[in-house]
Enzyme design. Structure first.
Site, PDB file in Angstrom:
ATOM      1  N   HIS A   1     -26.921  16.602 -34.343  1.00  0.00           N
ATOM      2  CA  HIS A   1     -26.542  17.520 -33.357  1.00  0.00           C
ATOM      3  C   HIS A   1     -25.800  16.841 -32.059  1.00  0.00           C
ATOM      4  CE1 HIS A   1     -29.310  20.194 -34.679  1.00  0.00           C
ATOM      5  NE2 HIS A   1     -30.577  19.450 -34.624  1.00  0.00           N
TER       6      HIS A   1
ATOM      7  N   ASP B   1     -30.095  19.862 -43.365  1.00  0.00           N
ATOM      8  CA  ASP B   1     -31.308  19.956 -42.305  1.00  0.00           C
ATOM      9  C   ASP B   1     -31.558  21.071 -41.734  1.00  0.00           C
ATOM     10  OD1 ASP B   1     -32.358  17.645 -39.903  1.00  0.00           O
ATOM     11  OD2 ASP B   1     -32.081  19.834 -39.196  1.00  0.00           O
TER      12      ASP B   1
ATOM     13  N   HIS C   1     -31.975  22.470 -39.054  1.00  0.00           N
ATOM     14  CA  HIS C   1     -31.341  23.025 -37.796  1.00  0.00           C
ATOM     15  C   HIS C   1     -29.636  22.906 -38.007  1.00  0.00           C
ATOM     16  CE1 HIS C   1     -35.215  21.230 -36.704  1.00  0.00           C
ATOM     17  NE2 HIS C   1     -35.238  22.330 -36.160  1.00  0.00           N
TER      18      HIS C   1
ATOM     19  N   ASP D   1     -36.506  18.864 -42.927  1.00  0.00           N
ATOM     20  CA  ASP D   1     -37.258  19.611 -42.088  1.00  0.00           C
ATOM     21  C   ASP D   1     -37.322  21.106 -42.554  1.00  0.00           C
ATOM     22  OD1 ASP D   1     -34.646  19.568 -41.386  1.00  0.00           O
ATOM     23  OD2 ASP D   1     -35.028  18.948 -39.336  1.00  0.00           O
TER      24      ASP D   1
END
Length: 373
Positions: free
Chosen positions: A142, A179, A181, A267
């Site tokens: 990120h 991931d 996200h 996740d």
């Protein structure tokens, strides 16, 4: 097959701030018993513990690494950000961006985390190892060049790529981010370039809320070299494998990279507090198997997985063990204790058909030349 596993105890010592899940404590938000962000050391430490107890660690090439040097960091991050990070770290810690708290020494730990990813990429690119797993912490996908974000303090994978390029080890790299996200930091860094293909397979509008759309395909020279696969919540095992088969693997085959890197978050698992995707340990195993086959076909098997998210302390170790079993070709297993339960909880046939149709539409979308930029 020689598989490297890069880790360092000091990365487990990175500390989060005064949060309850992702909410700053205060006003009406009470502290949690465990305290801090869900990005805790325990998911990673317990993965390493499971590798040790099962015996799989003994079959891996276990290594640490030197911290990424300043010149490597400055290929991605501006000097003033690095200076502020170091100053705050020396003064006791703080928070540079959004949900990126760190304590005293946080700078040195983050630089070491980037170093683990960098050395894993270097060793595989040079042919010293067939493939590798970097247990990097804090994570990196990120982090924007000038703004740490979402638990990520430095862009680990981007730093590793730019170092390998500077050393003449690779020309074309593909980054697959599974991931849950969106990999917004990696996307932003390479968005206008064609020498790095970025693919993000993520839960739609989870985090960040304003990135990861299907239509964001790069710009300038990078137009067509960024692929987002946003999935609605509840996709499950078969949906992930279908997305890999219909979108990810064809994109890798078209691009023909010298090296593939996976931003390996766990996740998307069914027990993660920050997602709703119903993936299982076997989902991650099968995706690893798929991408290994692609790497073997186009870049002599050169594949590096760099740890990102995953916040279920109980379940992440089984997901990670399944991936590393596959990566190393080991006969040692750590059976998923939740496999039967999660098989029952998977989406029904009608829901899976909806997801398959959605992914097929995405595949058709990516088969067309991109517009704009």
């Amino acid at each position: 097959m020689t598989t490297g596993f890069y880790f360092d105890e000091r990365c487990f010592w990175h500390s989060g701030g005064n949060y309850a899940l992702t909410l700053p404590v205060g006003d009406l938000v009470q502290p949690l018993a465990a305290g801090g962000l869900p990005e805790s050391p325990e998911t990673k430490r317990r993965l390493k513990n499971l590798l040790d107890v099962s015996g799989l660690a003994a079959e891996l090439t276990l290594r640490s690494a030197t911290p990424a040097d300043r010149s490597a960091l400055e290929r991605v991050h501006p000097a003033d950000l690095l200076d502020r990070f170091k100053e705050m770290s020396d003064a006791g810690g703080g928070e540079l961006g959004l949900r990126t708290p760190f304590g005293k020494g946080g700078y040195e730990i983050a630089v070491l985390s980037a170093g683990l990813a960098t050395e894993a990429v270097r060793s595989v690119a040079k042919g010293d190892l067939q493939n590798a797993y970097a247990l990097s912490r804090p994570p990196g996908h990120h982090c924007l060049p000038d703004w740490p974000n979402g638990f990520c303090l430095l862009a680990n994978i981007a730093i590793a790529i730019e170092t390998a390029k500077a050393e003449g080890l690779v020309d074309r790299v593909a980054v697959l981010d599974w991931d849950v996200h969106h990999g917004n930091g990696t996307e932003a860094i390479f968005y206008d370039r064609d020498d790095v293909l970025t693919i993000s397979l993520h839960q739609e509008k989870n985090y960040p809320l304003d990135t990861g759309d299907l239509e964001h395909r790069g710009k300038g020279a990078g137009l067509g070299f960024n692929i987002n696969i946003p999935l609605p919540p509840g996709g499950g095992h078969n949906t992930y494998l279908h997305a890999m088969e219909k979108v990810v693997l064809p994109a890798l085959a078209d691009y023909k990279p010298d090296l593939i890197i996976v931003a390996c978050g766990f996740d998307a698992s069914a027990f993660d507090p920050l997602s709703r995707m119903l993936a299982t340990a076997d989902t991650f195993r099968q995706m690893t198997k798929q991408v290994m086959a692609s790497a073997q076909a186009m870049c002599d098997g050169k594949l590096v997985l760099v740890h990102e998210g995953g916040y279920s302390e109980a379940y992440v170790p089984f997901c990670g063990h399944a991936v590393i079993e596959e990566l190393s070709g080991s006969a040692i297993t750590a059976d998923d204790p939740m496999a039967a339960s999660l098989a029952t909880r998977q989406p029904n046939a009608r829901v899976e058909a909806f997801f398959a149709e959605l992914i097929d539409e995405m595949a058709d979308f990516f088969a067309k030349p991109p517009e704009g930029g």
